[in-house]
Design a protein around this motif. Structure first.
Motif, PDB file in Angstrom:
ATOM      1  N   HIS A 151       0.837  -1.198   0.000  1.00 48.39           N
ATOM      2  CA  HIS A 151       0.000   0.000   0.000  1.00 48.39           C
ATOM      3  C   HIS A 151       0.871   1.246   0.000  1.00 48.39           C
ATOM      4  CE1 HIS A 151      -3.806  -2.149   0.667  1.00 48.39           C
ATOM      5  NE2 HIS A 151      -3.080  -2.979   1.403  1.00 48.39           N
ATOM      6  N   THR A 152       0.276   2.375  -0.312  1.00 44.89           N
ATOM      7  CA  THR A 152       1.035   3.621  -0.404  1.00 44.89           C
ATOM      8  C   THR A 152       1.644   4.027   0.931  1.00 44.89           C
ATOM      9  OG1 THR A 152      -1.056   4.818  -0.111  1.00 44.89           O
ATOM     10  CG2 THR A 152      -0.261   4.521  -2.367  1.00 44.89           C
ATOM     11  N   ASP A 153       1.070   3.573   2.052  1.00 42.79           N
ATOM     12  CA  ASP A 153       1.631   3.909   3.366  1.00 42.79           C
ATOM     13  C   ASP A 153       2.777   2.994   3.763  1.00 42.79           C
ATOM     14  OD1 ASP A 153       0.388   1.525   3.951  1.00 42.79           O
ATOM     15  OD2 ASP A 153      -1.036   2.353   5.395  1.00 42.79           O
ATOM     16  N   GLY A 154       3.170   2.077   2.848  1.00 38.59           N
ATOM     17  CA  GLY A 154       4.282   1.184   3.116  1.00 38.59           C
ATOM     18  C   GLY A 154       3.893  -0.147   3.716  1.00 38.59           C
ATOM     19  N   SER A 155       2.642  -0.309   4.097  1.00 38.30           N
ATOM     20  CA  SER A 155       2.210  -1.572   4.693  1.00 38.30           C
ATOM     21  C   SER A 155       2.081  -2.646   3.624  1.00 38.30           C
ATOM     22  CB  SER A 155       0.879  -1.387   5.420  1.00 38.30           C
ATOM     23  OG  SER A 155      -0.143  -1.007   4.502  1.00 38.30           O
TER      24      SER A 155
END
Length: 432
Positions: A151-155
């Motif tokens: 995901h864009t948040d790095g998760s």
């Protein structure tokens, strides 16, 4: 020799029951897969790295396609849209990329049969089999696919699927500038002076090119589009200089006679006229080996021993084509041609040394099958490094593959495709 079981069927096992088909990419081919699956009542999920449908097409949205609308709309997609009151664009008109997105892909993605299944801003990093790495064979076909999603948040998260349709394209993996298939030595030192394919020369990027010397590298249609745009810019800003650097003796791929796609034929004619008029300087038989800064510009060095020396320019546009990203599929079993990097059965049908966009034979799930049952690479990516892809070809691939997933042997095995005749062509990042 790898033997494949190509009998169309749906694998029925408790671990696969209830799982969706995973589609990678929400471009024209990926959304066509969604439409065909929706029409057959098969659950699916679409993973798209961009923030909306047709992200790659939007990058070159200022460019006009050379294919008219009647060849750009998938059959199942058209049926879904027309049922909701959508008005089909007029035949015979070739849209710009942004019009393809706005008038076709966005309405298709917003359709209630597809929209709930779309996931934007997610990047599929790896595809594997649950509990079975590449080396394990026992029970492999009955194991779900696992897609690792970033995901864009790095998760990161793992999701499972009964089958995988990889329609991720090749736009994100351009070919290197070097003639050896590698980046030229010194590229990092001039990276700010190298521009990706299909810049918006007459629009938002015009100030970067106006009054400067630009060298376009590549012999396909993206190179032609950029050269023609630069020539138009030079009429406004006469100090603008244009060079066209190719490694062969001539750009035969865009010298198109008797092309049934009128826009494609005219593209070659316009560029030929610019070259004959001296408005585009051709640097042929130049194999790039090394680059280095030269003032605020770039000095390009030819391969040692070829006698071509150097070429100086302010900017380079890298219109050298694209290649598939196969790293994400490293944990699944593929049967890939060593040369074209396409599925092995498909490769002889699309060899660019023999075939053009219009001479590729109809093909479907058989030619796209791999030892990894239930995994299919489709669309532009299925062509590997061959530059002869047409959207209409991709749509027929999808129709056959989805029928196979549904266990419909008759529909899966029946492939029918009539393409416009042409010379050898290269879209290099657009959809033709």
């Amino acid at each position: 020799m790898i033997l494949l079981d190509l009998t169309p069927r749906t694998v029925s096992a408790s671990r696969l029951d209830g799982l969706p088909v995973a589609i990678i990419g929400a471009g024209p081919t990926g959304l066509a897969a969604a439409a065909h699956l929706a029409e057959r009542g098969i659950d699916f999920v679409v993973f798209e790295r961009g923030d909306g449908p047709g992200a790659a097409v939007r990058d070159w949205g200022h460019t006009r396609l050379f294919t008219p609308w009647e060849h750009l709309i998938d059959s199942a997609s058209g049926r879904l849209l027309e049922e909701s009151g959508w008005q089909r664009p007029r035949d015979g008109v070739s849209p710009h990329g942004r019009e393809l997105v706005e008038q076709y892909l966005e309405p298709l993605a917003a359709h209630p049969a597809i929209a709930p299944h779309l996931r934007y801003g997610v990047d599929v990093r790896t595809v594997a089999r649950e509990g079975a790495d590449r080396t394990r064979s026992r029970g492999r076909a009955a194991a779900p696919f696992v897609l690792r999603i970033a995901h864009t948040d790095g998760s990161m998260v793992d999701v499972t699927a009964r089958a995988v349709i990889d329609a991720s394209g090749t736009w994100a993996t351009p070919n290197p500038l070097g003639s050896s298939g590698l980046d030229p030595l010194g590229l990092e030192s001039v990276a700010d002076r190298v521009v990706p394919a299909l810049p918006d020369v007459l629009g938002e990027d015009s100030s970067r090119f106006a009054g400067r010397h630009t060298t376009v590298v590549g012999a396909g249609h993206s190179a032609a589009n950029t050269l023609i745009a630069l020539a138009s810019l030079a009429l406004r800003v006469p100090e603008t200089r244009i060079s066209w650097l190719i490694r062969g003796r001539s750009a035969h791929r865009i010298q198109l006679a008797d092309d049934e796609l009128e826009g494609r034929g005219k593209l070659g004619e316009r560029l030929d006229g610019l070259v004959k008029a001296g408005r585009v300087d051709v640097v042929d038989e130049f194999e790039i080996a090394r680059v280095e800064p030269r003032g605020e510009g770039v000095r390009i060095h030819g391969r040692r021993g070829d006698g071509r020396g150097t070429h100086d320019t302010d900017l380079i546009v890298a219109a050298t084509g694209f290649r598939p990203n196969l790293d994400m599929l490293r944990e699944v079993r593929l049967d890939i041609d060593d040369i074209v990097e396409a599925p092995r059965r498909l490769a002889p049908l699309i060899d660019p040394n023999v075939h053009s966009c219009g001479t590729v034979e109809a093909h479907g799930y058989r030619e796209l099958s791999h030892p990894e049952q239930g995994l299919f690479i489709v669309g532009m990516k299925s062509y590997g490094r061959a530059p002869t892809f047409l959207l209409k070809t991709g749509y027929e691939q999808i129709r056959s593959v989805v029928a196979w997933i549904d266990g419909d042997a008759e529909a899966a095995g029946r492939v029918d495709l009539t393409l416009p005749a042409t010379g050898v062509c290269d879209v290099n990042g657009g959809c033709c």
